[in-house]
Design an enzyme around this catalytic site. Structure first.
Site, PDB file in Angstrom:
ATOM      1  N   SER A 183      24.679 -23.005  31.834  1.00  0.00           N
ATOM      2  CA  SER A 183      25.934 -23.734  31.733  1.00  0.00           C
ATOM      3  C   SER A 183      26.991 -22.755  31.251  1.00  0.00           C
ATOM      4  O   SER A 183      26.667 -21.771  30.581  1.00  0.00           O
ATOM      5  CB  SER A 183      25.810 -24.884  30.729  1.00  0.00           C
ATOM      6  OG  SER A 183      27.075 -25.428  30.400  1.00  0.00           O
ATOM      7  N   TYR A 198      23.207 -28.005  22.341  1.00  0.00           N
ATOM      8  CA  TYR A 198      23.127 -27.810  23.790  1.00  0.00           C
ATOM      9  C   TYR A 198      23.549 -26.395  24.162  1.00  0.00           C
ATOM     10  O   TYR A 198      22.885 -25.728  24.967  1.00  0.00           O
ATOM     11  CB  TYR A 198      24.002 -28.840  24.501  1.00  0.00           C
ATOM     12  CG  TYR A 198      24.090 -28.641  25.996  1.00  0.00           C
ATOM     13  CD1 TYR A 198      23.009 -28.930  26.818  1.00  0.00           C
ATOM     14  CD2 TYR A 198      25.269 -28.163  26.592  1.00  0.00           C
ATOM     15  CE1 TYR A 198      23.087 -28.755  28.195  1.00  0.00           C
ATOM     16  CE2 TYR A 198      25.354 -27.985  27.959  1.00  0.00           C
ATOM     17  CZ  TYR A 198      24.267 -28.286  28.762  1.00  0.00           C
ATOM     18  OH  TYR A 198      24.337 -28.092  30.111  1.00  0.00           O
TER      19      TYR A 198
END
Length: 278
Positions: A136, A150
């Site tokens: 990501s 995350y």
């Protein structure tokens, strides 16, 4: 003779994994896809002789190993692995419990490592293969309130992908870490959001970030999952795929901005950085 590559995709019942699986099957590739249930894969994708749906618990090493074995028995080989399974855990570092934090790492980090550990013997033996890890932009630019854990899982994925590329190079095995920006998938849907069990009212920046993502960003993401699928195929078919691939104009811009910040801080602190040498 069909010389198209055989793909294995984890977390393929939704999001980028689902779009990629559908695109590959439409173009005649053989695809093994994992999810928590076979039913979810068959509902979304259907059935065909080129499609192998697999029920896999990504955090269970035996379950992952069995999926690799079944894929090899069915298709004879695996050429491309896409570690796509994962989820976003929201909550500040103080708010999230040890259990919430470890669960996010179990799925996003150790799940991908289970797949790599299981497929590498096959790749080493045939002296080829390509592992594409879906990270990501939050694994390159971590300044997202409420997404620290995350981000940490995706930074971890970047680190082991870089090491994998160096370790596996002698066997002809390639590794790519992909940094997607915002894509119009169900990643921000209420059904897939994992929020902190014990939110702390004082964290207004975190709550504002969560609200912004749910109300302003969801449904308006710049990235097309279908175009992402095309990009993944181009990466896998490339003779020299990149180790780092930023996907989406937003990810591209955020990466450039982060690099500029790093360059400025290097220049500003050069003397102090070098003052610690003997």
């Amino acid at each position: 003779m069909n010389t198209k590559k055989v793909w294995l995709i984890t977390g393929a019942s939704k999001g980028l994994g689902l779009s990629l699986a559908k695109k590959l099957l439409d173009e005649g590739y053989k695809v093994a896809a994992t999810s928590r249930t076979v039913e979810s894969l068959e509902i979304e994708i259907g059935t065909s002789e080129n499609f192998l749906p697999l029920e896999v618990n990504i955090t269970d090493e035996t379950s992952v190993s069995n999926a690799i074995t079944k894929t090899l028995e069915t298709f004879g080989t695996i050429d491309v692995v896409v570690n796509n399974a994962g989820y976003g855990q929201w909550g500040t570092l103080e708010e999230l419990t040890d259990s919430e934090t470890r669960q996010n790492f179990d799925v996003n980090v150790f799940g991908a490592l289970n797949v790599i550990r299981s497929v590498m013997p096959h790749f080493r033996n045939k002296k080829s293969g390509h592992i594409i890890n879906i990270g990501s932009i939050a694994g390159f630019n971590g300044i997202f309130p409420s997404l620290g854990i995350y981000c940490a899982t995706k930074y971890a994925m970047v680190g082991f992908t870089e090491s994998l590329s160096a370790e596996a190079k002698e066997f002809g095995v390639k590794a790519t870490i992909v940094y997607p920006g915002y894509f119009r998938t169900n990643f921000l849907d209420k059904s897939t959001l994992s929020l902190a069990q014990n939110p702390i009212e004082d964290y207004t920046a975190a709550r504002n970030s969560e609200h912004l993502h749910k109300t302003e960003i969801d449904g308006k993401q710049l990235g097309s999952p279908e175009k992402a699928a095309t990009a993944f195929i181009q990466l896998a078919e490339s003779e020299n795929p990149p180790l780092h691939f930023f996907m989406g104009s937003d990810a591209f811009t955020m990466a450039y901005n982060k690099i500029e910040i790093l360059q400025n801080e290097l220049r500003a602190n050069e003397a102090l950085s070098k003052s610690t040498d003997f």
